[in-house]
Design a protein around this motif. Structure first.
Motif, PDB file in Angstrom:
ATOM      1  N   ALA A  61       0.826  -1.204   0.000  1.00 57.06           N
ATOM      2  CA  ALA A  61       0.000   0.000   0.000  1.00 57.06           C
ATOM      3  C   ALA A  61       0.866   1.263   0.000  1.00 57.06           C
ATOM      4  CB  ALA A  61      -0.925  -0.002   1.211  1.00 57.06           C
ATOM      5  N   LEU A  62       1.958   1.233   0.764  1.00 59.54           N
ATOM      6  CA  LEU A  62       2.873   2.380   0.829  1.00 59.54           C
ATOM      7  C   LEU A  62       3.522   2.637  -0.527  1.00 59.54           C
ATOM      8  CD1 LEU A  62       4.335   4.544   2.471  1.00 59.54           C
ATOM      9  CD2 LEU A  62       6.003   2.803   3.141  1.00 59.54           C
ATOM     10  N   ASN A  63       3.977   1.588  -1.190  1.00 59.92           N
ATOM     11  CA  ASN A  63       4.588   1.744  -2.508  1.00 59.92           C
ATOM     12  C   ASN A  63       3.583   2.261  -3.530  1.00 59.92           C
ATOM     13  OD1 ASN A  63       7.066   0.853  -1.564  1.00 59.92           O
ATOM     14  ND2 ASN A  63       6.678  -1.292  -2.095  1.00 59.92           N
ATOM     15  N   GLY A  64       2.325   1.844  -3.398  1.00 55.72           N
ATOM     16  CA  GLY A  64       1.289   2.351  -4.287  1.00 55.72           C
ATOM     17  C   GLY A  64       1.071   3.841  -4.108  1.00 55.72           C
ATOM     18  N   VAL A  65       1.048   4.290  -2.854  1.00 55.43           N
ATOM     19  CA  VAL A  65       0.895   5.719  -2.554  1.00 55.43           C
ATOM     20  C   VAL A  65       2.069   6.512  -3.134  1.00 55.43           C
ATOM     21  CG1 VAL A  65       0.955   7.420  -0.677  1.00 55.43           C
ATOM     22  CG2 VAL A  65      -0.524   5.403  -0.501  1.00 55.43           C
ATOM     23  N   ASN A  66       3.289   6.029  -2.939  1.00 55.04           N
ATOM     24  CA  ASN A  66       4.470   6.720  -3.466  1.00 55.04           C
ATOM     25  C   ASN A  66       4.446   6.803  -4.991  1.00 55.04           C
ATOM     26  OD1 ASN A  66       5.469   7.107  -0.894  1.00 55.04           O
ATOM     27  ND2 ASN A  66       6.780   5.306  -0.922  1.00 55.04           N
ATOM     28  N   ALA A  67       3.987   5.726  -5.637  1.00 50.03           N
ATOM     29  CA  ALA A  67       3.903   5.719  -7.104  1.00 50.03           C
ATOM     30  C   ALA A  67       2.904   6.753  -7.596  1.00 50.03           C
ATOM     31  CB  ALA A  67       3.521   4.325  -7.594  1.00 50.03           C
ATOM     32  N   ALA A  68       1.772   6.878  -6.892  1.00 51.37           N
ATOM     33  CA  ALA A  68       0.766   7.867  -7.296  1.00 51.37           C
ATOM     34  C   ALA A  68       1.336   9.280  -7.198  1.00 51.37           C
ATOM     35  CB  ALA A  68      -0.474   7.726  -6.411  1.00 51.37           C
ATOM     36  N   PHE A  69       2.080   9.561  -6.140  1.00 50.08           N
ATOM     37  CA  PHE A  69       2.670  10.897  -6.004  1.00 50.08           C
ATOM     38  C   PHE A  69       3.773  11.142  -7.034  1.00 50.08           C
ATOM     39  CE2 PHE A  69       0.763  11.100  -1.676  1.00 50.08           C
ATOM     40  CZ  PHE A  69       0.195  12.359  -1.795  1.00 50.08           C
ATOM     41  N   LEU A  70       4.448  10.092  -7.463  1.00 51.09           N
ATOM     42  CA  LEU A  70       5.453  10.245  -8.517  1.00 51.09           C
ATOM     43  C   LEU A  70       4.796  10.705  -9.822  1.00 51.09           C
ATOM     44  CD1 LEU A  70       8.366   9.946  -9.503  1.00 51.09           C
ATOM     45  CD2 LEU A  70       7.866   7.528  -9.998  1.00 51.09           C
ATOM     46  N   VAL A  71       3.635  10.136 -10.138  1.00 45.46           N
ATOM     47  CA  VAL A  71       2.890  10.571 -11.330  1.00 45.46           C
ATOM     48  C   VAL A  71       2.458  12.027 -11.161  1.00 45.46           C
ATOM     49  CG1 VAL A  71       0.829  10.185 -12.726  1.00 45.46           C
ATOM     50  CG2 VAL A  71       2.119   8.230 -11.847  1.00 45.46           C
ATOM     51  N   ALA A  72       2.022  12.393  -9.958  1.00 46.67           N
ATOM     52  CA  ALA A  72       1.619  13.779  -9.696  1.00 46.67           C
ATOM     53  C   ALA A  72       2.786  14.744  -9.914  1.00 46.67           C
ATOM     54  CB  ALA A  72       1.085  13.899  -8.266  1.00 46.67           C
ATOM     55  N   VAL A  73       3.984  14.349  -9.490  1.00 46.44           N
ATOM     56  CA  VAL A  73       5.172  15.179  -9.714  1.00 46.44           C
ATOM     57  C   VAL A  73       5.399  15.382 -11.214  1.00 46.44           C
ATOM     58  CG1 VAL A  73       7.692  15.259  -9.517  1.00 46.44           C
ATOM     59  CG2 VAL A  73       6.311  14.594  -7.547  1.00 46.44           C
ATOM     60  N   GLY A  74       5.186  14.322 -11.997  1.00 47.82           N
ATOM     61  CA  GLY A  74       5.340  14.430 -13.446  1.00 47.82           C
ATOM     62  C   GLY A  74       4.385  15.449 -14.047  1.00 47.82           C
ATOM     63  N   PHE A  75       3.105  15.414 -13.638  1.00 45.89           N
ATOM     64  CA  PHE A  75       2.121  16.399 -14.111  1.00 45.89           C
ATOM     65  C   PHE A  75       2.577  17.819 -13.759  1.00 45.89           C
ATOM     66  CE2 PHE A  75      -1.297  12.966 -13.775  1.00 45.89           C
ATOM     67  CZ  PHE A  75      -1.437  12.846 -15.148  1.00 45.89           C
ATOM     68  N   CYS A  76       3.022  17.999 -12.518  1.00 52.72           N
ATOM     69  CA  CYS A  76       3.445  19.326 -12.060  1.00 52.72           C
ATOM     70  C   CYS A  76       4.663  19.831 -12.833  1.00 52.72           C
ATOM     71  CB  CYS A  76       3.781  19.287 -10.573  1.00 52.72           C
ATOM     72  SG  CYS A  76       2.381  18.973  -9.488  1.00 52.72           S
ATOM     73  N   ALA A  77       5.644  18.938 -13.046  1.00 56.31           N
ATOM     74  CA  ALA A  77       6.883  19.348 -13.706  1.00 56.31           C
ATOM     75  C   ALA A  77       6.636  19.805 -15.135  1.00 56.31           C
ATOM     76  CB  ALA A  77       7.882  18.190 -13.677  1.00 56.31           C
ATOM     77  N   VAL A  78       5.775  19.091 -15.854  1.00 58.46           N
ATOM     78  CA  VAL A  78       5.461  19.474 -17.238  1.00 58.46           C
ATOM     79  C   VAL A  78       4.812  20.851 -17.267  1.00 58.46           C
ATOM     80  CG1 VAL A  78       4.009  18.920 -19.226  1.00 58.46           C
ATOM     81  CG2 VAL A  78       5.301  17.104 -18.083  1.00 58.46           C
ATOM     82  N   THR A  79       3.842  21.074 -16.382  1.00 60.23           N
ATOM     83  CA  THR A  79       3.159  22.367 -16.347  1.00 60.23           C
ATOM     84  C   THR A  79       4.114  23.483 -15.933  1.00 60.23           C
ATOM     85  OG1 THR A  79       1.146  21.174 -15.708  1.00 60.23           O
ATOM     86  CG2 THR A  79       1.120  23.558 -15.468  1.00 60.23           C
TER      87      THR A  79
END
Length: 480
Positions: free
Chosen positions: A450-468
């Motif tokens: 569950a912890l690794n899943g949460v971290n993976a979701a935030f990694l995708v969020a970082v990608g969205f933020c970085a592009v913008t």
């Protein structure tokens, strides 16, 4: 701003009273949406559903909201603002009563979708009216008021929802909105006026069907990743059908004389960027609001009320800063504000990729608050900057487009985050037989998954933020 104004019928009205009615109605529907953030883990447990299914209470809500928004753009020109607000509040009451009494997930979801229809009317109506009654030089303040409502809902709703879940159940959450909605209805009878000019626009039924099927199929495809995997038939079929439906919808809107959405607003590059940036912000805001409580409650074993308290400073920061950033935008423009805000959001989201079982909750709350400072610096100012590039006759079209697109992008983006989290968690879960042979180890491995899943979701969020964030550097210095 003058205290009194004149509506479309030439009748005077009290502007402050009208604004108060709109803001209270918007607060009601936004708070209703936000309570799900801390209540979802408990609702998943009570209704015996997983995160993939439960996230439909948010992503399905956002999608229905997004589908309704362009229809609202048409309705605002055919139905008086007063009648439209009152009808929306009656819809909201209907959905709320159904959700509070729902015996199962299916009826609960139907109630949420009805609430989403009302939200899809009230929020763009509020934005259109605020933009029309404020002069262009003060529209940063107008959007600051809009953002203030969003932030206050996030201050009150998650924490109160957490306390309610700890002491009662999720049905009480929905019941609590019934008296507030009745108050808005009573005030709207006297305070609301017709502000958006009326004409004879018609709703193009084929456009509505294409947008519903197109965006709905895309959402279904992205939402199915966690359950079926990226290369599965349901995911590929949903994404393919959705892409085709959206392409047909865009083609029709560009070729008919009375489109449901006036896509000519995208002739303004700044408006187009404001839509994209708004979608990114909705994704990282709503996605984090769903993922973080799962981490705090499921991984760390804390209460729903505690998770609401962790998110409270972020909501307070956003509430305080939204009007301030509106004033700053009116003085300095959008470029520097957007670069600084997206940079702050990107860098403060990055630590969430490395959450552990021992991450200090105080640091978590501080970082979450910094994230919302970044969101406050961009969300409403970029909306105002994009809208200021449009003529006044396109304001209602612009609010419909920006609200629909950022809501749809946000719903799909949220589904992606939850799907990634569920996919990673599912792949790393221990074998079922381990529960019987070594329950202690099985519990540790489930928690790690569950912890690794949460971290993976935030990694995708970082990608969205970085592009913008990267795109903000291409804004012209005199933009907005």
């Amino acid at each position: 701003m003058n205290k009194r104004g004149v509506d479309c019928d030439g009748k005077p009205y009290n502007r402050f009273f009208l604004i108060a009615v709109l803001l209270l109605g918007a607060f009601c529907v936004v708070a209703n949406h936000t309570v799900i953030t801390t209540a979802l883990p408990g609702m998943m447990h009570d209704l015996h559903i997983d995160a993939d299914t439960g996230q439909w209470l948010t992503s399905g809500f956002l999608l229905m909201n997004g589908i309704m928004i362009p229809v609202t753009g048409m309705l605002m020109h055919r139905v008086s603002s007063k009648k439209l607000l009152i009808a929306a509040m009656y819809l909201f009451l209907t959905g709320t009563v159904l959700a509070s009494a729902a015996p199962n997930f299916s009826l609960l979801l139907i109630g949420r979708l009805i609430q989403a229809l009302a939200t899809g009317i009230i929020l763009p109506l509020m934005q259109a009216v605020l933009l029309l009654i404020f002069p262009k030089r003060e529209r940063g303040v107008a959007m600051g008021l809009d953002g203030l409502v969003l932030a206050l809902a996030r201050v009150i709703a998650p924490t109160s929802a957490g306390w309610t879940m700890d002491h009662f159940n999720w049905r009480i959450l929905f019941c609590s909105f019934i008296p507030l909605a009745l108050i808005v209805l009573l005030l709207a009878q006297k305070g609301m006026k017709t502000i958006v000019p009326l004409d004879e626009r018609r709703i193009d039924k084929l456009s509505l069907i294409l947008s519903t099927l197109g965006f709905g199929s895309l959402l279904y495809g992205f939402s199915s990743v966690g359950r079926y995997g990226w290369v599965s038939a349901p995911v590929i079929t949903g994404l393919a059908a959705g892409t085709f439906g959206v392409a047909c919808f865009v083609f029709r809107e560009c070729t008919i004389t009375s489109p449901m959405l006036n896509l000519r607003v995208f002739r303004s590059p700044l408006f187009g960027f404001s839509v994209f940036a708004g979608g990114t912000l909705m994704t990282v805001m709503f996605g984090a609001e769903l993922v973080l409580p799962i981490y705090i409650q499921t991984v760390r074993g804390e209460s729903a009320f505690f998770s609401g308290l962790v998110m409270l400073p972020g909501a307070l920061v956003m509430g305080i800063m939204n009007p301030v950033t509106g004033l700053v935008y009116d003085r300095v423009g959008i470029r520097r504000l957007a670069i600084a805000g997206m940079g702050l959001l990107t860098l403060s989201t990055l630590p969430f990729v490395f959450l552990t079982m021992t991450t200090k909750i105080t640091a978590l709350a501080i970082l979450y608050a910094v994230r919302f400072l970044g969101i406050a610096m961009v969300m409403m100012p970029i909306t105002a900057a994009g809208m200021n590039t449009l003529p006044d006759t396109w304001i209602s079209d612009g609010t419909a487009v920006v609200n629909m697109m950022r809501t749809v992008i946000g719903s799909i983006g949220t589904a992606v985050l939850i799907s990634v989290m569920s996919d990673v968690t599912e792949r790393e879960l221990p074998e079922k037989g381990m529960q019987a042979s070594d329950p202690a180890l099985a519990h540790v491995l489930r928690t790690d998954a569950a912890l690794n899943g949460v971290n993976a979701a935030f990694l995708v969020a970082v990608g969205f933020c970085a592009v913008t964030w990267a795109l903000t550097f291409f804004l012209k210095k005199k933009s907005g």
